[in-house]
Design a protein around this motif. Structure first.
Motif, short mmCIF file in Angstrom:
data_model
loop_
_atom_site.label_atom_id
_atom_site.label_comp_id
_atom_site.label_asym_id
_atom_site.label_seq_id
_atom_site.Cartn_x
_atom_site.Cartn_y
_atom_site.Cartn_z
N MET A 45 0.84 -1.20 0.00
CA MET A 45 0.00 0.00 0.00
C MET A 45 0.87 1.25 0.00
O MET A 45 0.52 2.27 -0.59
CB MET A 45 -0.96 0.01 1.20
CG MET A 45 -2.14 -0.92 1.05
SD MET A 45 -2.97 -0.88 -0.56
CE MET A 45 -3.84 0.63 -0.44
N ASN A 46 2.04 1.18 0.65
CA ASN A 46 2.95 2.33 0.61
C ASN A 46 3.44 2.56 -0.82
O ASN A 46 3.55 3.69 -1.28
CB ASN A 46 4.14 2.12 1.55
CG ASN A 46 3.74 2.31 3.01
OD1 ASN A 46 2.76 3.00 3.29
ND2 ASN A 46 4.45 1.68 3.91
N GLU A 47 3.70 1.45 -1.51
CA GLU A 47 4.13 1.52 -2.92
C GLU A 47 3.01 2.15 -3.77
O GLU A 47 3.26 2.99 -4.62
CB GLU A 47 4.46 0.09 -3.39
CG GLU A 47 4.62 -0.11 -4.89
CD GLU A 47 5.89 0.53 -5.44
OE1 GLU A 47 6.81 0.77 -4.66
OE2 GLU A 47 5.91 0.81 -6.66
N ASN A 106 -9.11 -0.09 10.47
CA ASN A 106 -9.64 -1.46 10.54
C ASN A 106 -8.59 -2.44 11.07
O ASN A 106 -8.92 -3.39 11.79
CB ASN A 106 -10.15 -1.91 9.18
CG ASN A 106 -11.37 -1.12 8.73
OD1 ASN A 106 -11.99 -0.43 9.54
ND2 ASN A 106 -11.70 -1.15 7.45
N LEU A 107 -7.33 -2.21 10.68
CA LEU A 107 -6.27 -3.10 11.19
C LEU A 107 -6.10 -2.92 12.69
O LEU A 107 -5.96 -3.89 13.43
CB LEU A 107 -4.95 -2.78 10.49
CG LEU A 107 -4.77 -3.36 9.10
CD1 LEU A 107 -3.42 -2.95 8.53
CD2 LEU A 107 -4.84 -4.88 9.16
N VAL A 108 -6.14 -1.65 13.12
CA VAL A 108 -6.03 -1.39 14.56
C VAL A 108 -7.19 -2.09 15.28
O VAL A 108 -7.00 -2.78 16.28
CB VAL A 108 -6.04 0.14 14.85
CG1 VAL A 108 -6.16 0.41 16.34
CG2 VAL A 108 -4.77 0.78 14.29
N LEU A 149 -4.92 12.13 6.39
CA LEU A 149 -4.65 13.34 5.61
C LEU A 149 -4.18 14.45 6.53
O LEU A 149 -4.75 14.61 7.62
CB LEU A 149 -5.92 13.79 4.87
CG LEU A 149 -6.55 12.81 3.87
CD1 LEU A 149 -7.92 13.31 3.43
CD2 LEU A 149 -5.65 12.61 2.67
N SER A 150 -3.19 15.21 6.08
CA SER A 150 -2.75 16.32 6.94
C SER A 150 -3.90 17.32 7.11
O SER A 150 -4.00 17.98 8.14
CB SER A 150 -1.49 16.98 6.38
OG SER A 150 -1.46 16.92 4.99
N THR A 151 -4.77 17.40 6.12
CA THR A 151 -5.90 18.34 6.19
C THR A 151 -6.98 17.92 7.19
O THR A 151 -7.80 18.75 7.59
CB THR A 151 -6.56 18.50 4.81
OG1 THR A 151 -6.80 17.21 4.29
CG2 THR A 151 -5.68 19.28 3.85
N VAL A 174 -7.77 9.15 25.30
CA VAL A 174 -7.81 9.39 23.85
C VAL A 174 -6.51 8.89 23.22
O VAL A 174 -5.42 9.27 23.64
CB VAL A 174 -8.01 10.89 23.54
CG1 VAL A 174 -7.88 11.15 22.05
CG2 VAL A 174 -9.36 11.38 24.05
N MET A 175 -6.68 8.03 22.21
CA MET A 175 -5.52 7.54 21.46
C MET A 175 -5.65 7.95 19.99
O MET A 175 -6.75 7.86 19.42
CB MET A 175 -5.43 6.02 21.53
CG MET A 175 -4.25 5.47 20.73
SD MET A 175 -4.23 3.67 20.64
CE MET A 175 -3.60 3.30 22.24
N ILE A 176 -4.57 8.43 19.40
CA ILE A 176 -4.64 8.82 17.98
C ILE A 176 -3.55 8.13 17.16
O ILE A 176 -2.55 7.67 17.69
CB ILE A 176 -4.55 10.35 17.79
CG1 ILE A 176 -3.20 10.89 18.29
CG2 ILE A 176 -5.70 11.06 18.51
CD1 ILE A 176 -2.96 12.35 17.91
#
Ligand code: B1M
Length: 212
Positions: A45-47, A106-108, A149-151, A174-176
């Motif tokens: 996915m990074n690729e 979803n993975l988390v 997204l940074s936005t 709170v976890m981000i």
């Protein structure tokens, strides 16, 4: 062990059948689910993201690759079960307002569930008031937010502020997380915890709740 070349090709092409078959074959030939996830699916996915940045693939292809990856992760889910026990805690999770990326979230959720947490998933594009409304209803131990997204990152402090205004900020942790999110940002906005990946999210959640 596999170099995940055929899996990579299948995901980039968005060929679900081939990708699922390659994931199964990687499991059958002794690759660990963790390696398939980290060195295979996430790396691929990074690729895809890099190809998108270079203008080599476009949104519809990215979407198809995401869908393909989602089908592959379903095969890995049973390998992340830590065994049946009582719920370790309740986690309310969502991707923040304006953001449609949900693979990481979803993975988390999958890893947290596997580790014994109860997950209440609000989905994507979740506005602060929705987090608050559901948090009041289900009284979670942790509110988890994901942003890709940074936005959309500013929706995280907005949500924390909404929890504060509703008088429940001190009742939840709170976890981000999410690719552009950092530990420093978590500290800046007053989140209790940050995790860079799904595995460390589980470790940090346990730490937050004082579970070993
Ligand atoms: Co989007 N996209 N995308 N995209 N997309 C990125 C994020 C981007 C980096 C691609 C790029 O330019 N190289 C870029 C963002 C740039 C930025 O702001 N920094 C980008 C962009 C620009 C966009 C659009 C704006 C494109 C457009 O329309 N022009 C658009 C925005 C739509 C919107 O959200 N409003 C868009 C759309 C999409 C699709 C819908 C096509 C699709 C998402 C489909 C879906 O999720 N169902 C998509 C995809 C697939 C990607 C990339 C290629 C892959 C994301 C992914 O799933 N990674 C991505 C490039 C990249 O990330 N390299 C990209 C795999 C996933 C496992 O990793 O989500 O980071 P990640 O999750 C990790 C950790 O971050 C962490 O654990 C996870 C597992 O280890 N984590 C947490 C995540 N959440 C956590 C929460 C926690 C703890 C840890 O606690 C609660």
């Amino acid at each position: 062990m596999s170099d995940f070349k055929a899996l990579s090709e299948a995901i980039i092409k968005g060929n679900i059948n081939m990708a699922v078959a390659e994931t199964q074959s990687a499991l059958d030939t002794g690759n660990s689910a963790q390696d398939i996830l980290d060195k295979g699916l996430i790396a691929i996915m990074n690729e895809v993201g890099e190809r998108f940045s270079k203008g080599l693939v476009f949104v519809p292809q990215m979407l198809r690759s995401a869908k393909t990856m989602r089908e592959c992760t379903k095969l890995l889910k049973p390998y992340f079960q830590e065994g049946n026990s009582m719920s370790k805690g309740k986690i309310l999770i969502g991707t923040v307002k304006g953001d449609l990326h949900d693979i990481g979230k979803n993975l988390v959720s999958m890893m947290m569930e596997g580790a014994g947490f109860t997950i209440i998933d609000l989905g994507v594009d979740v506005p602060p008031e929705k987090f608050v409304e559901k948090a009041k209803e289900v009284a979670p131990d942790i509110v988890g937010m994901s942003a890709l997204l940074s936005t959309t990152m500013p929706a995280m402090p907005d949500t924390i502020e909404a929890l504060r205004k509703a008088g429940i900020r001190d009742k939840v942790k709170v976890m981000i997380g999410g690719a552009p999110v950092t530990e420093k940002y978590a500290q800046k906005i007053g989140a209790d915890s940050y995790a860079s990946d799904a595995g460390s999210a589980v470790i940090r959640a346990k730490k937050l709740l004082g579970i070993s």
